[in-house]
Scaffold this active site. Structure first.
Site, PDB file in Angstrom:
ATOM      1  N   LYS A 259      -9.415  22.841  43.665  1.00  0.00           N
ATOM      2  CA  LYS A 259      -9.006  24.192  44.022  1.00  0.00           C
ATOM      3  C   LYS A 259     -10.346  25.234  43.931  1.00  0.00           C
ATOM      4  O   LYS A 259     -10.639  25.293  42.587  1.00  0.00           O
ATOM      5  CB  LYS A 259      -7.854  24.806  43.293  1.00  0.00           C
ATOM      6  CG  LYS A 259      -7.508  26.332  43.323  1.00  0.00           C
ATOM      7  CD  LYS A 259      -6.360  26.655  42.773  1.00  0.00           C
ATOM      8  CE  LYS A 259      -6.188  28.140  42.632  1.00  0.00           C
ATOM      9  NZ  LYS A 259      -4.844  28.509  41.976  1.00  0.00           N
ATOM     10  N   ASP A 264      -8.685  35.263  43.068  1.00  0.00           N
ATOM     11  CA  ASP A 264      -7.291  35.385  43.322  1.00  0.00           C
ATOM     12  C   ASP A 264      -6.404  36.494  42.782  1.00  0.00           C
ATOM     13  O   ASP A 264      -6.169  36.856  41.830  1.00  0.00           O
ATOM     14  CB  ASP A 264      -6.553  34.308  42.692  1.00  0.00           C
ATOM     15  CG  ASP A 264      -4.992  34.005  43.031  1.00  0.00           C
ATOM     16  OD1 ASP A 264      -4.652  34.771  43.674  1.00  0.00           O
ATOM     17  OD2 ASP A 264      -4.329  33.425  42.037  1.00  0.00           O
ATOM     18  N   LYS A 271      -1.303  40.683  42.347  1.00  0.00           N
ATOM     19  CA  LYS A 271      -0.957  40.505  40.915  1.00  0.00           C
ATOM     20  C   LYS A 271      -1.104  41.708  40.017  1.00  0.00           C
ATOM     21  O   LYS A 271      -1.687  42.690  40.604  1.00  0.00           O
ATOM     22  CB  LYS A 271      -2.051  39.664  40.250  1.00  0.00           C
ATOM     23  CG  LYS A 271      -1.904  38.182  40.437  1.00  0.00           C
ATOM     24  CD  LYS A 271      -3.157  37.507  40.093  1.00  0.00           C
ATOM     25  CE  LYS A 271      -3.142  35.836  40.180  1.00  0.00           C
ATOM     26  NZ  LYS A 271      -1.702  35.279  39.818  1.00  0.00           N
ATOM     27  N   ASP A 282     -10.651  31.143  39.045  1.00  0.00           N
ATOM     28  CA  ASP A 282      -9.601  30.673  39.661  1.00  0.00           C
ATOM     29  C   ASP A 282     -10.120  29.409  40.634  1.00  0.00           C
ATOM     30  O   ASP A 282      -9.545  28.567  41.350  1.00  0.00           O
ATOM     31  CB  ASP A 282      -8.590  31.373  40.428  1.00  0.00           C
ATOM     32  CG  ASP A 282      -7.391  30.680  40.801  1.00  0.00           C
ATOM     33  OD1 ASP A 282      -6.807  29.794  39.903  1.00  0.00           O
ATOM     34  OD2 ASP A 282      -6.540  31.221  41.723  1.00  0.00           O
ATOM     35  N   ASP A 341       0.792  34.518  46.259  1.00  0.00           N
ATOM     36  CA  ASP A 341       0.237  34.250  45.086  1.00  0.00           C
ATOM     37  C   ASP A 341       0.240  32.667  44.675  1.00  0.00           C
ATOM     38  O   ASP A 341      -0.471  32.302  43.860  1.00  0.00           O
ATOM     39  CB  ASP A 341       0.693  35.116  44.005  1.00  0.00           C
ATOM     40  CG  ASP A 341      -0.283  35.284  42.691  1.00  0.00           C
ATOM     41  OD1 ASP A 341      -1.575  34.620  42.930  1.00  0.00           O
ATOM     42  OD2 ASP A 341       0.292  35.419  41.512  1.00  0.00           O
ATOM     43  N   GLU A 343      -1.246  30.428  46.316  1.00  0.00           N
ATOM     44  CA  GLU A 343      -2.047  30.037  47.105  1.00  0.00           C
ATOM     45  C   GLU A 343      -2.865  28.553  46.780  1.00  0.00           C
ATOM     46  O   GLU A 343      -3.240  28.125  47.924  1.00  0.00           O
ATOM     47  CB  GLU A 343      -3.145  30.999  47.423  1.00  0.00           C
ATOM     48  CG  GLU A 343      -4.149  31.041  46.372  1.00  0.00           C
ATOM     49  CD  GLU A 343      -3.891  31.353  45.060  1.00  0.00           C
ATOM     50  OE1 GLU A 343      -2.767  31.629  44.558  1.00  0.00           O
ATOM     51  OE2 GLU A 343      -4.798  30.881  44.041  1.00  0.00           O
ATOM     52  N   ARG A 345      -1.935  25.742  46.068  1.00  0.00           N
ATOM     53  CA  ARG A 345      -1.188  24.530  46.651  1.00  0.00           C
ATOM     54  C   ARG A 345      -1.405  24.531  48.186  1.00  0.00           C
ATOM     55  O   ARG A 345      -1.641  23.415  48.699  1.00  0.00           O
ATOM     56  CB  ARG A 345       0.373  24.609  46.108  1.00  0.00           C
ATOM     57  CG  ARG A 345       0.920  25.892  46.717  1.00  0.00           C
ATOM     58  CD  ARG A 345       2.150  25.801  46.080  1.00  0.00           C
ATOM     59  NE  ARG A 345       2.062  26.406  44.369  1.00  0.00           N
ATOM     60  CZ  ARG A 345       3.083  26.745  43.677  1.00  0.00           C
ATOM     61  NH1 ARG A 345       4.246  26.314  44.109  1.00  0.00           N
ATOM     62  NH2 ARG A 345       2.755  27.272  42.420  1.00  0.00           N
TER      63      ARG A 345
HETATM   64  N1  BES Z   1      -4.311  31.082  39.932  1.00  0.00           N
HETATM   65  C1  BES Z   1      -2.985  31.182  39.534  1.00  0.00           C
HETATM   66  C2  BES Z   1      -2.731  30.764  38.368  1.00  0.00           C
HETATM   67  C3  BES Z   1      -3.417  30.914  37.081  1.00  0.00           C
HETATM   68  C4  BES Z   1      -2.509  31.954  36.329  1.00  0.00           C
HETATM   69  C5  BES Z   1      -4.310  30.389  36.626  1.00  0.00           C
HETATM   70  C6  BES Z   1      -3.303  32.267  35.005  1.00  0.00           C
HETATM   71  C7  BES Z   1      -5.070  30.761  35.605  1.00  0.00           C
HETATM   72  C8  BES Z   1      -4.227  31.783  34.716  1.00  0.00           C
HETATM   73  C9  BES Z   1      -2.023  30.658  40.639  1.00  0.00           C
HETATM   74  O1  BES Z   1      -2.592  31.009  42.018  1.00  0.00           O
HETATM   75  C10 BES Z   1      -0.751  31.598  40.608  1.00  0.00           C
HETATM   76  O2  BES Z   1      -0.887  32.640  40.859  1.00  0.00           O
HETATM   77  N2  BES Z   1       0.075  30.729  40.327  1.00  0.00           N
HETATM   78  C11 BES Z   1       1.672  31.565  40.193  1.00  0.00           C
HETATM   79  C12 BES Z   1       2.528  30.807  41.084  1.00  0.00           C
HETATM   80  C13 BES Z   1       4.029  31.776  41.379  1.00  0.00           C
HETATM   81  C14 BES Z   1       3.475  32.694  42.112  1.00  0.00           C
HETATM   82  C15 BES Z   1       4.779  30.696  41.894  1.00  0.00           C
HETATM   83  C16 BES Z   1       1.635  31.822  39.060  1.00  0.00           C
HETATM   84  O3  BES Z   1       1.599  30.923  38.122  1.00  0.00           O
HETATM   85  O4  BES Z   1       2.300  32.847  38.479  1.00  0.00           O
HETATM   86 ZN    ZN Z   2      -4.708  30.832  41.992  1.00  0.00          ZN
HETATM   87 MN    MN Z   3      -2.180  32.879  42.971  1.00  0.00          MN
END
Ligand code: BES
Ligand code: ZN
Ligand code: MN
Length: 495
Positions: A259, A264, A271, A282, A341, A343, A345
């Protein structure tokens, strides 16, 4: 910092600051014993006068002792008096570097008489990882704010053999550093095209690197990946690296997929501001795959390996993807994007499908900073592994242990998979229930692997370190995964 090997000589003649190893229960290494003798017992007296117990990483400074050229001798704790391993040599060198880097010493002589050539080489590796520093944007550091050590000299029995052995370790360090640089770069500098360009430069190592732009991906039907990047001014990229190191260039390859969200914001599901700057890393999964390919090519690994990087920037914009949008992935499966968010996946869905469709690999391992949920579950020392294949999972766990990169296996319960179903499309990109976020993200990916043996590493907690807890991992970009996957390849798929 220049790292070199010189023949074992007396500790009294070693240049710069000398570093010697002392173990628990007052057991001195050969060099520490020698240092004690030439200084008239200063080592044992210093130990007796302090709280130094020889614990791993404990250090004790001996300044201006008589009988040696060095103005400073450093006694480094090495733990219990067990067999001296390569890892012990690595940790000795890394601790010595950390203790001396700001001391003013310009040279360090690490005393390793009696160690094997490979241990000496691994010590050099430890020093190199320890000395990593991302300081390219610090223009005002005065000399006393910069590390003083310029030369790191490993004093060993057979410097020629050590130098030869260090070629392998050097390639691995190159890979880790390549990843750390990528992870550390800010997103205004490192965007998908720039990332792809840096990987393209690895062709000088003998890698084949193809770069697919948005036009090519559109032709392939990668609506899922492209939807994430459509709100960005930067063009999305898919990078395909091939290393053909096996005797038979047509042998079925193994594959790694990363990824690479170069930033992000969350997109329209934006966010909160606090901590959003972290989302420059990310792309840690793609960074690890790039570093791995660099290491494998650098050491001419005897295996056929594919590395695929899905590179996008997730931005809110007039053209950005909206919650509720339905995209069609390369697999033909449709996805309702409930949360922009989630994204990573969406990027991996197309990258994984493309990988198995084009290369029919023995297995695929993907790495992704995929969910905050895995940080809640496992913290910052352990990544999660999900796998459809027990052998692959076991091999990954064994490699994790050998390289000290924490990994914990998590389940893929079929019942949770149903939570991804939706009325409007084949699936949605989040479940809408609050628990098990890392697991359901993994189950989403599983829908795009088409029965190829697969493992997914959620590295959100381990790609970046605030501060340092390990002497070979200074704060910042960790380079997590490069060592682990290099070991997986070396131990299972070469020769
Ligand atoms: N890149 C983030 C996950 C992340 C969070 C990585 C903190 C490193 C530190 C990912 O794209 C994301 O935003 N995930 C969300 C998913 C949710 C919307 C289902 C998350 O984990 O909050
Ligand atoms: Zn992300
Ligand atoms: Mn995200």
């Amino acid at each position: 910092m220049k790292i070199e090997f010189i023949p074992a000589s007396s500790v009294s003649e070693a240049p710069g600051a000398v570093a010697v190893l002392a173990l628990e229960e007052g057991v001195l290494s050969f060099a520490a014993e020698e240092l004690d003798q030439v200084t008239g017992g200063a080592v044992r007296r210093a130990i007796a006068a302090s709280r130094f117990k020889g614990k791993p990483g404990q250090t004790l400074d001996l300044l201006a002792a008589g009988g040696i050229i060095a103005g400073r001798a450093l006694i480094v704790g090495g733990g219990a008096a067990a067999e001296f391993t390569g890892e012990a040599a690595e940790s000795f060198a890394a601790h010595a570097y950390q203790a001396l880097k700001m001391s003013g010493a310009e040279q360090v002589s690490l005393m390793l008489p009696g160690a094997t050539a490979d241990q000496a080489a691994q010590a050099a590796f430890g020093a190199r990882l320890a000395a990593y520093r991302f300081d390219r944007y610090r223009t005002k550091d005065t000399e006393d704010k910069k590390p003083s050590v310029q030369r790191f000299t490993i004093v060993c029995d057979d410097p020629k053999a050590a130098k030869k052995a260090s070629a392998m370790w050097g390639a691995l360090a190159d890979g880790v550093e390549f990843t750390r640089d990528l992870v550390s770069e800010p997103a205004n500098i490192l965007y998908p095209e720039e990332f792809a360009k840096r990987v393209k430069k690895l062709e000088k190592l003998g890698l084949e690197v193809e770069i697919l732009g948005e036009k090519e991906m559109k032709k392939l039907g990668m609506g899922s990946l492209l939807g994430v990047g459509q709100g960005s001014r930067r063009e999305s990229q898919l990078v395909v690296c091939q290393w053909k190191g096996a005797k038979d260039k047509d042998e079925q390859p193994i594959a790694f997929v990363g990824k690479g969200v170069t930033f992000d914001t969350g997109g329209i599901s934006i966010k909160p501001a606090g901590g959003m700057e972290d989302m420059k890393w990310d792309m840690g999964g793609a960074g690890a795959v790039a570093g791995l390919m660099c290491a494998l090519a650098g050491r001419k690994a005897k295996a056929n390996v594919i590395g695929i990087l899905g590179l996008v920037e997730n931005m809110p914009d007039g053209n950005a993807q909206r919650p509720g949008d339905i995209v069609t992935s390369m697999s033909g499966q449709t996805i309702e994007v409930i949360n922009t968010d989630a994204e990573g996946r969406l990027v991996l869905a197309d990258a994984l499908w493309y990988c198995q469709d084009r290369f029919k690999p023995k297995f695929m391992v993907d790495l992704a900073t995929l969910t905050g949920a895995i940080i809640v579950a496992l913290g910052n020392d352990m990544a999660a592994v999900y796998s459809t294949d027990d052998t692959l999972a076991d091999n990954l766990l064994a490699a994790s242990k050998a390289e000290n990169e924490g990994l914990w296996r998590m389940p893929l319960p079929p019942a949770y998979d149903k939570l991804l179903d939706t009325a409007a499309a084949d699936m949605k990109n989040i479940t809408g229930v609050s628990g098990g976020g890392s697991i359901t993200a993994a189950l989403f990916l599983k829908r795009f692997v088409n029965d190829v043996p697969w493992a997914h590493l959620d590295i959100a907690g381990v790609a970046w370190r605030k501060g340092s807890t390990n002497p070979t991992v200074p704060g910042g970009g960790v380079g997590y995964g490069v060592r682990l996957l290099n070991r997986l390849v070396a131990d299972n798929y070469e020769g």
